[in-house]
Design a protein around this motif. Sequence first.
Motif, mmCIF file in Angstrom:
data_model
loop_
_atom_site.group_PDB
_atom_site.id
_atom_site.type_symbol
_atom_site.label_atom_id
_atom_site.label_comp_id
_atom_site.label_asym_id
_atom_site.label_seq_id
_atom_site.Cartn_x
_atom_site.Cartn_y
_atom_site.Cartn_z
ATOM 1 N N ALA A 648 -15.169 -10.089 2.810
ATOM 2 C CA ALA A 648 -16.070 -10.302 1.679
ATOM 3 C C ALA A 648 -15.526 -11.388 0.768
ATOM 4 O O ALA A 648 -16.271 -12.241 0.276
ATOM 5 N N CYS A 649 -14.212 -11.391 0.572
ATOM 6 C CA CYS A 649 -13.597 -12.393 -0.297
ATOM 7 C C CYS A 649 -13.799 -13.787 0.292
ATOM 8 O O CYS A 649 -14.190 -14.719 -0.405
ATOM 9 N N ALA A 650 -13.541 -13.895 1.590
ATOM 10 C CA ALA A 650 -13.693 -15.201 2.237
ATOM 11 C C ALA A 650 -15.135 -15.677 2.164
ATOM 12 O O ALA A 650 -15.404 -16.843 1.865
ATOM 13 N N ASP A 651 -16.068 -14.771 2.405
ATOM 14 C CA ASP A 651 -17.482 -15.145 2.368
ATOM 15 C C ASP A 651 -17.899 -15.597 0.984
ATOM 16 O O ASP A 651 -18.687 -16.518 0.816
ATOM 17 N N THR A 652 -17.348 -14.942 -0.014
ATOM 18 C CA THR A 652 -17.715 -15.273 -1.383
ATOM 19 C C THR A 652 -17.105 -16.601 -1.807
ATOM 20 O O THR A 652 -17.684 -17.342 -2.578
ATOM 21 N N HIS A 653 -15.918 -16.891 -1.283
ATOM 22 C CA HIS A 653 -15.174 -18.058 -1.760
ATOM 23 C C HIS A 653 -15.040 -19.149 -0.711
ATOM 24 O O HIS A 653 -13.927 -19.559 -0.384
ATOM 25 N N GLY A 654 -16.155 -19.585 -0.161
ATOM 26 C CA GLY A 654 -16.091 -20.758 0.699
ATOM 27 C C GLY A 654 -15.233 -20.602 1.935
ATOM 28 O O GLY A 654 -14.667 -21.571 2.419
ATOM 29 N N GLY A 655 -15.120 -19.388 2.469
ATOM 30 C CA GLY A 655 -14.495 -19.246 3.771
ATOM 31 C C GLY A 655 -13.006 -18.974 3.770
ATOM 32 O O GLY A 655 -12.422 -18.753 4.815
ATOM 33 N N THR A 656 -12.348 -19.026 2.613
ATOM 34 C CA THR A 656 -10.917 -18.733 2.580
ATOM 35 C C THR A 656 -10.691 -17.466 1.770
ATOM 36 O O THR A 656 -11.021 -17.429 0.591
ATOM 37 N N SER A 657 -10.105 -16.465 2.417
ATOM 38 C CA SER A 657 -9.829 -15.237 1.680
ATOM 39 C C SER A 657 -8.664 -15.473 0.744
ATOM 40 O O SER A 657 -7.698 -16.119 1.096
ATOM 41 N N ARG A 658 -8.777 -14.947 -0.446
ATOM 42 C CA ARG A 658 -7.692 -15.121 -1.415
ATOM 43 C C ARG A 658 -6.782 -13.914 -1.451
ATOM 44 O O ARG A 658 -5.944 -13.781 -2.319
ATOM 45 N N LEU A 659 -6.987 -12.986 -0.514
ATOM 46 C CA LEU A 659 -6.074 -11.858 -0.475
ATOM 47 C C LEU A 659 -5.698 -11.583 0.962
ATOM 48 O O LEU A 659 -6.436 -11.933 1.876
ATOM 49 N N ASN A 660 -4.537 -10.995 1.138
ATOM 50 C CA ASN A 660 -4.090 -10.625 2.465
ATOM 51 C C ASN A 660 -3.861 -9.126 2.429
ATOM 52 O O ASN A 660 -2.926 -8.650 1.821
ATOM 53 N N ARG A 661 -4.762 -8.394 3.070
ATOM 54 C CA ARG A 661 -4.753 -6.941 2.927
ATOM 55 C C ARG A 661 -3.492 -6.333 3.543
ATOM 56 O O ARG A 661 -2.817 -5.514 2.934
ATOM 57 N N ALA A 662 -3.189 -6.740 4.768
ATOM 58 C CA ALA A 662 -2.107 -6.068 5.493
ATOM 59 C C ALA A 662 -0.732 -6.410 4.917
ATOM 60 O O ALA A 662 0.163 -5.586 4.933
ATOM 61 N N ALA A 663 -0.572 -7.620 4.395
ATOM 62 C CA ALA A 663 0.733 -7.998 3.846
ATOM 63 C C ALA A 663 0.969 -7.238 2.551
ATOM 64 O O ALA A 663 0.031 -6.723 1.945
ATOM 65 N N GLY A 664 2.192 -7.177 2.133
ATOM 66 C CA GLY A 664 2.498 -6.515 0.879
ATOM 67 C C GLY A 664 3.033 -5.117 1.106
ATOM 68 O O GLY A 664 2.815 -4.525 2.153
ATOM 69 N N PRO A 665 3.756 -4.608 0.105
ATOM 70 C CA PRO A 665 4.463 -3.344 0.268
ATOM 71 C C PRO A 665 3.580 -2.108 0.036
ATOM 72 O O PRO A 665 2.517 -2.198 -0.576
ATOM 73 N N THR A 666 4.044 -0.978 0.532
ATOM 74 C CA THR A 666 3.333 0.290 0.387
ATOM 75 C C THR A 666 4.311 1.344 -0.109
ATOM 76 O O THR A 666 5.471 1.343 0.290
ATOM 77 N N HIS A 667 3.857 2.199 -0.974
ATOM 78 C CA HIS A 667 4.706 3.290 -1.423
ATOM 79 C C HIS A 667 3.820 4.492 -1.702
ATOM 80 O O HIS A 667 2.857 4.378 -2.436
ATOM 81 N N SER A 668 4.169 5.626 -1.160
ATOM 82 C CA SER A 668 3.397 6.863 -1.257
ATOM 83 C C SER A 668 1.883 6.591 -1.330
ATOM 84 O O SER A 668 1.238 6.891 -2.320
ATOM 85 N N ASN A 669 1.401 6.035 -0.282
ATOM 86 C CA ASN A 669 -0.028 5.774 -0.115
ATOM 87 C C ASN A 669 -0.639 4.748 -1.063
ATOM 88 O O ASN A 669 -1.847 4.539 -1.065
ATOM 89 N N ILE A 670 0.180 4.123 -1.919
ATOM 90 C CA ILE A 670 -0.351 3.031 -2.738
ATOM 91 C C ILE A 670 0.127 1.721 -2.117
ATOM 92 O O ILE A 670 1.319 1.500 -1.945
ATOM 93 N N HIS A 671 -0.819 0.880 -1.783
ATOM 94 C CA HIS A 671 -0.494 -0.381 -1.142
ATOM 95 C C HIS A 671 -0.839 -1.520 -2.097
ATOM 96 O O HIS A 671 -1.873 -1.498 -2.741
ATOM 97 N N ILE A 672 0.086 -2.480 -2.186
ATOM 98 C CA ILE A 672 -0.190 -3.658 -3.028
ATOM 99 C C ILE A 672 -0.392 -4.853 -2.120
ATOM 100 O O ILE A 672 0.567 -5.433 -1.630
ATOM 101 N N PRO A 673 -1.634 -5.223 -1.857
ATOM 102 C CA PRO A 673 -1.862 -6.364 -0.978
ATOM 103 C C PRO A 673 -1.415 -7.655 -1.657
ATOM 104 O O PRO A 673 -1.211 -7.688 -2.868
ATOM 105 N N THR A 674 -1.225 -8.683 -0.866
ATOM 106 C CA THR A 674 -0.857 -9.966 -1.438
ATOM 107 C C THR A 674 -2.089 -10.565 -2.095
ATOM 108 O O THR A 674 -2.987 -11.060 -1.419
ATOM 109 N N SER A 675 -2.134 -10.454 -3.388
ATOM 110 C CA SER A 675 -3.302 -10.904 -4.132
ATOM 111 C C SER A 675 -2.905 -11.111 -5.582
ATOM 112 O O SER A 675 -1.967 -10.481 -6.058
#
Lengths: 803, 308
Positions: A648-675
């Motif tokens: 959705a992010c990529a579609d909204t912003h000219g084809g480039t997503s501004r976030l990386n869902r899988a990257a980034g750390p996770t702790h007790s079910n809270i995930h911080i994506p690279t964004s």
Amino acid sequence: MTENFKIAIIGAGPAGISAATHAAELGLSHILLESSPYPANTIRKYQRGKLVMAEPAILPLRSAVTFAAGAREHVLAAWEKNLQQHHVNLRVGAQVVQISGVKGQFEIKLSTGQVISAEFVVLAIGLQGNIHKLGVPGQDLPTVQYQLDDPLAFEGETIVVVGGGDAGVENALALAQQNRVFLLNRGEEFTRCNEGNLQLLQTAIREGRIEPRVNASVKQVEAINERGFSLSLVVKTTEGKENILCHRVVARLGASPPRKLVESFGVEFPHADIMSVPKLSSQYESNVPGLYIVGALAGYPLIKQALNHGFEVIEYILGHEVELADESLLKAKLAPFLPSYSVDKGLASIQRRVPLLSGLTTLQLREFLLESEVFAPTPDEVIFNLHDYSNSFFSILYGEFAVYTEDNDGKEISFLLKEGNFFGEMGLLSGRRRTATVKSAGHGVLIETPRRSMLKLINSVDSVRRTLDEISLRRVVQACLAGSLKEDELDYLVHNATVRRYDAGQVLFNQGDKADGLYLIRRGSVMIVRMNEGKEEVLAYLPAGNYVGEKALISDTPRSATVRAAVATEVILLETSVVTEMLARNNTMRDIVVTRYREHILADQKINFKAQPDDLFKFLMQQGVGEATDILLIDYSLCIRCNHCEIACADTHGGTSRLNRAAGPTHSNIHIPTSCRHCEHPHCMKDCPPNAIHRSVNGEVFITDSCIGCGNCEKNCPYDVIQMATIDPNHEQRSLMQVLFGSFARKSQKTVSDVDAPKKAVKCDMCKDIASGPVCVRLCPTGAALRVGPESLSMTMRSNQPS
Amino acid sequence: MKRVSLLEFKHYRYFKVSGFLMAAAIAAYILDRPEPEPFGGTVLGYILGIASALIVVFLLLYGIRKRLTPRIPVLNKNVEHESASQRTTSTRAAPHQNEGRYGGFTLQGWLSSHVYLGGSLIVLATLHTGFQFGVNVHTLSYFLMFLVICSGFYGTYVYLYLPRLVTENMGEDTLESILLKIKDFDRFAEKRALQFSDEIIELVALSRQKTRIGGNFFQQLSGRQKNCPTTLAVQKLQGLGKGYSDDKLKSFHDLYGIMAHKETAVARARKDVKYKARLDFWLYFHAPLSIAFLVALVAHIAAIFFYW
């Protein structure tokens, strides 16, 4: 033998080239000295085909050098042609190590020992700094290099990498893929590189892919031709001398900031801050007569500005009056408000009216006004609203302005600001939302200055810094404690206040300490933690605008908890004796502080039943949530990993997503994506030459298309959320077929795959142009994505109790 | 930061809506005394049929709605002066109203209604049939609908149940980082193995070459590899450490440790692939079945006109 010139220009960047070309054009005896092997070395280091921009578009170009936006190659070719045509006396590989003497008779010493004398010196060395060399015989041999563009260009060689910092380690690791690599480190351990590099390095050393030498220094480099090797290195270690035969040496020893060098020439900087620029006369002359400073070093980072300076400085040296390139712009800016004045007189009148600006040099004032906007709001016009996220600064040229704010009980307070005053500094300094609404009362004229120009000024002009500091102290004290303080009481508090700065994680005070005063948080945020059965428990998180430490103060007991800075934090400390006296004098303030005290005690008791999951809290703080104004989190107990947020992010912003869902750390079910976290003091804004990064009133930090693609923000962001992307202006609305059949239909679309196409920085803009909010959150099918800011953070924390 | 799941959305709003629909349909069906018997062509039958068809249309729209994203012009307007944009005032809600701060549409709400209303079709459409089944296009479309709903229920179940397992399995890692670790283990192990017998070298090499993660669809779903060479290597290594000198034995234990770590990592990677496949695969039934159902439904409705 000493060579004599009228003008010596140091640094063949845009400013230096422009100055030298103009000098050559006028037939002056001159020399252009460049430490690297080529002119315009910084631009030469841009990637191939990169578009060089010509910002600011409104500024006219006045230089003997031609310049227009275009590919790096075109710009460089044009400049080389200019240099040749005018027979500029250019000397490359000439590194200046010392300047001595006085106007009319400067002596410039080069690293080769050669001395050049000149009547005038123009410093145009920019901000890149001088790369440290090995400092031993043979350091300039062609196979001894100080930068590495493409590690894969070398194969099957023996290469010695010198330097155990990140650059050296990264180079060594990359080179080790195809070569035999020695890594020389001056110390016993590799302490200067980051954790990730260190781990990779240790693995590589264990596996024998890199051969380290510690406590090692290079004593000599010699060109040889023996058994296929071309270099012979003498290395001294604690175990004695070692001779290493190799093909190539890559030395990554860092660079000395130009500032140190410049200071050694006798030039003074008004402030220790890195943003500080040397004090210059209106003709670019430094405090050393005859020594002129232009370009980025003088605080003008754009190519066009530098080119103009180069032209102007030569004219000034000749004693000519120059109408500055910005004259007409300033005239247009000031004319509606000071119609009968010339620009010079107008500037003088502004300085008379606004005392804050009186300490500026003419050059600084011109720059200040060029970047600011002068305007006349209509009566009752709102300048900004309470809770807006703007951060520009306003000086009142004429008229009166009304400030409406609330005290702690939500009671409205208002007061008038008159001509010569200023406002908006709280948002500027704290990086937070506006704490008041300001409206114009009658007809007035304002100067509105953007955040960056104001910060530059604060760090360059001491009087501005002092005035702002004092005023902001008053306003913070007033905002934290009560609007009801009388002027003399406020004076008393401010006079006795001290400002303290803490790094992230540093302790303000410890549990059990004697109470030393009241801490008003002016910038950053703090965590309140308590030891409970040997475990640390986070009780609360307080952002700027709050205060801590009243409990021990009122009850006269030791501190009941430890307070620690969550991010870099600035507090104003009011000492115990001062506060006690004030509480005795002012009943309103006493009531306010006592009420807060009761609230804290009651809240504490609640917390005792329900401890915060403090590991989670620490984790969030480590990830920069403490300095975020709005951060994307994902509840991984709900996330189905469909990546629809990215799509959705990529579609909204000219084809480039501004976030990386899988990257980034996770702790007790809270995930911080690279964004993007939309930091309070965005790191990305720090060094943006065209000033293309802004914060909108709603708080979103975004990049406009005046981005020149330099990549500074990408490097400055500690969270890796900015990327350089090719912008596809043809990214259009999809047809219904494309909506239904997604990727099949989209394959037919043209994609921009040209690797040399100009790139611009892109980052999350929180979908600021979509009224209903960020698509990553709204289009999450399972509702796992959420955004939090500092205000909602502690609330969300509480609702996240383990069930 | 605990979020509400799609079933709990807005205090079970769509559970209530579809519960009401189903209760009303059942009540009407009980009270209705059609002649000669209940079937799709009675007044209530038509009402239920039309309601069900409308719900179906709404359910199908989810697929489109999900893919409709708003567009921002690619280039931000050039803000010559920051100030120019600064004097417009805030349009979004204040920061403290985090829940539902942007109001309006969320895809989660849409999906929640999709699940509940889809479920309610079982009651509505069944009552619409009046329990008259046969070998015809009408029953076919009912049957297809039933399959679509069942696959949907299964999907809801995996969406609610699997995410936690995925997180538990991966911890701080990503699939990418685990694959990198496995690569590292392979490199260490092969280097270590060189000093031992050919048999051991062969075991380690086979483990590197033949261990498969992922694979075709069914392999992904199974999360296993028959005779996985890594597991085999670990098992066989257990019996091969006899007769080594102290030094060599230590090296051997190192090698065994590396292979055991690799085995765990491989198992985790496979599990991750399996979970993700399970999160995905039901849609390969759900979506095509929906289309098939739509076709059958159109045929069913068109056929009705011939009865008139």
